[in-house]
Design an enzyme around this catalytic site. Structure first.
Site, PDB file in Angstrom:
ATOM      1  N   ASP A  27      29.254  88.285  11.587  1.00 53.71           N
ATOM      2  CA  ASP A  27      29.535  89.476  10.971  1.00 53.71           C
ATOM      3  C   ASP A  27      30.943  89.816  11.150  1.00 53.71           C
ATOM      4  O   ASP A  27      31.252  89.813  11.800  1.00 53.71           O
ATOM      5  CB  ASP A  27      28.447  90.499  11.967  1.00 53.71           C
ATOM      6  CG  ASP A  27      28.058  91.783  10.659  1.00 53.71           C
ATOM      7  OD1 ASP A  27      28.528  91.938   9.881  1.00 53.71           O
ATOM      8  OD2 ASP A  27      27.827  93.571  11.522  1.00 53.71           O
ATOM      9  N   GLY A  28      30.572  90.448  10.144  1.00 54.62           N
ATOM     10  CA  GLY A  28      32.476  91.188  10.082  1.00 54.62           C
ATOM     11  C   GLY A  28      33.333  90.335   8.832  1.00 54.62           C
ATOM     12  O   GLY A  28      34.878  90.569   8.608  1.00 54.62           O
ATOM     13  N   ASN A  29      32.618  89.414   8.586  1.00 62.47           N
ATOM     14  CA  ASN A  29      33.011  89.291   7.330  1.00 62.47           C
ATOM     15  C   ASN A  29      34.120  89.951   5.890  1.00 62.47           C
ATOM     16  O   ASN A  29      35.537  90.224   6.260  1.00 62.47           O
ATOM     17  CB  ASN A  29      32.365  88.265   6.791  1.00 62.47           C
ATOM     18  CG  ASN A  29      32.438  86.796   7.167  1.00 62.47           C
ATOM     19  OD1 ASN A  29      33.157  85.779   8.332  1.00 62.47           O
ATOM     20  ND2 ASN A  29      31.345  86.052   6.875  1.00 62.47           N
ATOM     21  N   TRP A  32      36.590  92.711   7.241  1.00 56.18           N
ATOM     22  CA  TRP A  32      37.956  91.282   8.269  1.00 56.18           C
ATOM     23  C   TRP A  32      38.376  91.349   7.261  1.00 56.18           C
ATOM     24  O   TRP A  32      40.299  91.498   7.368  1.00 56.18           O
ATOM     25  CB  TRP A  32      37.255  90.038   8.936  1.00 56.18           C
ATOM     26  CG  TRP A  32      38.687  88.996   8.798  1.00 56.18           C
ATOM     27  CD1 TRP A  32      38.755  88.329  10.845  1.00 56.18           C
ATOM     28  CD2 TRP A  32      39.291  88.247   7.784  1.00 56.18           C
ATOM     29  NE1 TRP A  32      40.349  88.095  10.020  1.00 56.18           N
ATOM     30  CE2 TRP A  32      40.026  87.354   9.210  1.00 56.18           C
ATOM     31  CE3 TRP A  32      39.466  87.983   7.120  1.00 56.18           C
ATOM     32  CZ2 TRP A  32      41.060  86.514   8.618  1.00 56.18           C
ATOM     33  CZ3 TRP A  32      40.276  87.090   6.391  1.00 56.18           C
ATOM     34  CH2 TRP A  32      41.222  86.469   7.066  1.00 56.18           C
ATOM     35  N   HIS A  44      34.425  85.706   3.061  1.00 53.98           N
ATOM     36  CA  HIS A  44      33.931  84.947   3.560  1.00 53.98           C
ATOM     37  C   HIS A  44      33.992  83.595   3.802  1.00 53.98           C
ATOM     38  O   HIS A  44      33.540  82.729   4.331  1.00 53.98           O
ATOM     39  CB  HIS A  44      32.729  84.890   2.724  1.00 53.98           C
ATOM     40  CG  HIS A  44      32.102  86.338   2.303  1.00 53.98           C
ATOM     41  ND1 HIS A  44      30.872  87.319   2.945  1.00 53.98           N
ATOM     42  CD2 HIS A  44      31.874  87.319   1.314  1.00 53.98           C
ATOM     43  CE1 HIS A  44      30.209  88.055   3.646  1.00 53.98           C
ATOM     44  NE2 HIS A  44      30.294  88.282   2.065  1.00 53.98           N
ATOM     45  N   SER A  72      20.497  86.804   4.742  1.00 53.61           N
ATOM     46  CA  SER A  72      19.462  87.241   5.064  1.00 53.61           C
ATOM     47  C   SER A  72      18.348  87.310   3.510  1.00 53.61           C
ATOM     48  O   SER A  72      18.954  87.352   3.110  1.00 53.61           O
ATOM     49  CB  SER A  72      19.577  88.476   5.866  1.00 53.61           C
ATOM     50  OG  SER A  72      20.251  89.613   5.332  1.00 53.61           O
ATOM     51  N   ASN A  75      19.812  89.916   2.071  1.00 52.49           N
ATOM     52  CA  ASN A  75      21.571  90.137   1.277  1.00 52.49           C
ATOM     53  C   ASN A  75      21.532  89.600  -0.176  1.00 52.49           C
ATOM     54  O   ASN A  75      22.595  90.430  -0.303  1.00 52.49           O
ATOM     55  CB  ASN A  75      21.763  88.502   2.667  1.00 52.49           C
ATOM     56  CG  ASN A  75      22.840  88.929   3.323  1.00 52.49           C
ATOM     57  OD1 ASN A  75      23.188  88.235   4.245  1.00 52.49           O
ATOM     58  ND2 ASN A  75      22.634  90.386   3.519  1.00 52.49           N
ATOM     59  N   ARG A 187      26.063  88.181  18.133  1.00 53.40           N
ATOM     60  CA  ARG A 187      26.525  89.165  17.148  1.00 53.40           C
ATOM     61  C   ARG A 187      28.394  89.755  16.954  1.00 53.40           C
ATOM     62  O   ARG A 187      28.589  90.170  18.613  1.00 53.40           O
ATOM     63  CB  ARG A 187      25.462  90.260  16.669  1.00 53.40           C
ATOM     64  CG  ARG A 187      26.330  90.621  15.779  1.00 53.40           C
ATOM     65  CD  ARG A 187      25.113  91.704  15.403  1.00 53.40           C
ATOM     66  NE  ARG A 187      25.304  92.566  13.724  1.00 53.40           N
ATOM     67  CZ  ARG A 187      24.664  92.991  12.689  1.00 53.40           C
ATOM     68  NH1 ARG A 187      23.472  92.925  13.786  1.00 53.40           N
ATOM     69  NH2 ARG A 187      25.534  93.267  11.899  1.00 53.40           N
ATOM     70  N   LEU A 194      19.755  93.463  16.011  1.00 55.14           N
ATOM     71  CA  LEU A 194      20.038  92.203  15.160  1.00 55.14           C
ATOM     72  C   LEU A 194      19.273  92.116  14.225  1.00 55.14           C
ATOM     73  O   LEU A 194      19.459  90.521  13.231  1.00 55.14           O
ATOM     74  CB  LEU A 194      18.286  91.682  16.340  1.00 55.14           C
ATOM     75  CG  LEU A 194      18.821  91.664  17.620  1.00 55.14           C
ATOM     76  CD1 LEU A 194      16.940  91.083  18.565  1.00 55.14           C
ATOM     77  CD2 LEU A 194      19.776  90.692  18.209  1.00 55.14           C
ATOM     78  N   GLU A 206      19.012  86.661  25.714  1.00 50.81           N
ATOM     79  CA  GLU A 206      20.284  87.409  26.162  1.00 50.81           C
ATOM     80  C   GLU A 206      20.864  87.486  25.560  1.00 50.81           C
ATOM     81  O   GLU A 206      21.135  86.402  24.132  1.00 50.81           O
ATOM     82  CB  GLU A 206      21.030  86.128  27.044  1.00 50.81           C
ATOM     83  CG  GLU A 206      20.263  86.584  29.102  1.00 50.81           C
ATOM     84  CD  GLU A 206      19.675  86.982  29.512  1.00 50.81           C
ATOM     85  OE1 GLU A 206      20.882  88.451  29.375  1.00 50.81           O
ATOM     86  OE2 GLU A 206      18.917  87.218  30.522  1.00 50.81           O
TER      87      GLU A 206
END
Length: 247
Positions: A27-29, A32, A44, A72, A75, A187, A194, A206
């Site tokens: 996550d975060g493209n 960024w 991406h 996903s 998406n 993540r 999630l 975890e």
């Protein structure tokens, strides 16, 4: 690609146990890219470069399964131009890195309903699966057009005529039927959810959240996550005392 010098395997070995299966929500493209005045597509593309580095380090570290949330089922709701660019990037990445996965003997798998993807993407995915199907030590799994709710619906449809159903019946019909449940889910980008990813399989996983955006997530960041995992006690409903007695 410029390889970063790292002692990851040795350092992680000193930390403790290595998870058999690591799943990552990349996550975060977009954020960024925005912070750098770039297009989301540029983010991406930069994120795609991190995939190879993380795969290489996971292989070195002895991780058996690495599952990456690439696209996903939700998406598709993104702008059409972005979705089209993501499909092109997927195809280009498969062509660019496929040979490297073969050289490193990494088996390539997918989860999710890839029948909705463009035909050229489906063909490239299936081709790489076929070429790597006999490798057994390391596995790279891409979650494409994947969502846990959709996965559950498809599983139930497979077993709807069976009558009384137990968890084993469901598990055997999930996309991940032949895979171990993830030990660790990572993540990136600071979000703490999630997002419909491996919800049934993550019952005892975890969870590790980091503020680092995916394009900045490198071998050192993976090492940090694995060392944190090694510090945790996994009890699966038992007490610490019971686990010690079983040892």
């Amino acid at each position: 690609m410029i390889r970063r010098k790292t002692e990851t395997p040795k350092k992680i070995a000193r930390c403790g146990s290595i998870p058999r299966h690591v799943a990552i929500i990349m996550d975060g493209n977009g954020r960024w890219a925005k912070e750098r005045g770039l297009s989301r597509v540029s983010g991406h593309k930069e994120g795609a470069k991190r995939v190879l580095e993380v795969v290489e380090e996971s292989v070195k570290s002895g991780i058996e399964y690495l599952t990456l949330y690439a696209f996903s089922s939700e998406n598709w709701n993104r702008p059409k131009l972005e979705v089209k660019a993501l499909m092109k990037l997927l195809l280009a990445s498969l062509k660019k890195y496929g040979k490297l996965f073969i050289e490193k003997e990494v088996r390539f798998l997918t989860i999710g309903d890839i029948s909705a993807l463009p035909k050229d993407c489906q063909d490239a995915l299936n081709s790489l699966k076929k070429q790597t199907e006999n490798f057994t030590k390391s596995n790279l799994v891409l979650a494409l057009n994947y969502g846990s709710r959709d996965e559950l619906v498809r599983a139930v449809n497979k077993i709807e005529k069976k009558g009384k159903v137990c968890w084993k019946d469901i598990a055997e019909n999930l996309d991940t039927a032949k895979m171990p449940d993830p030990d660790l889910i990572i993540r990136t980008s600071g979000e703490m959810r999630l997002s419909n990813y491996l919800l049934l399989q993550s019952a005892y996983s975890e969870l590790y959240f980091t503020n680092v955006y995916w394009p900045d997530f490198n071998a050192s960041q993976l090492e940090k996550a694995l060392c944190e995992y090694a510090k945790r006690e996994r009890r699966y409903g038992f007490t610490t005392e019971q686990l010690k007695t079983n040892d």
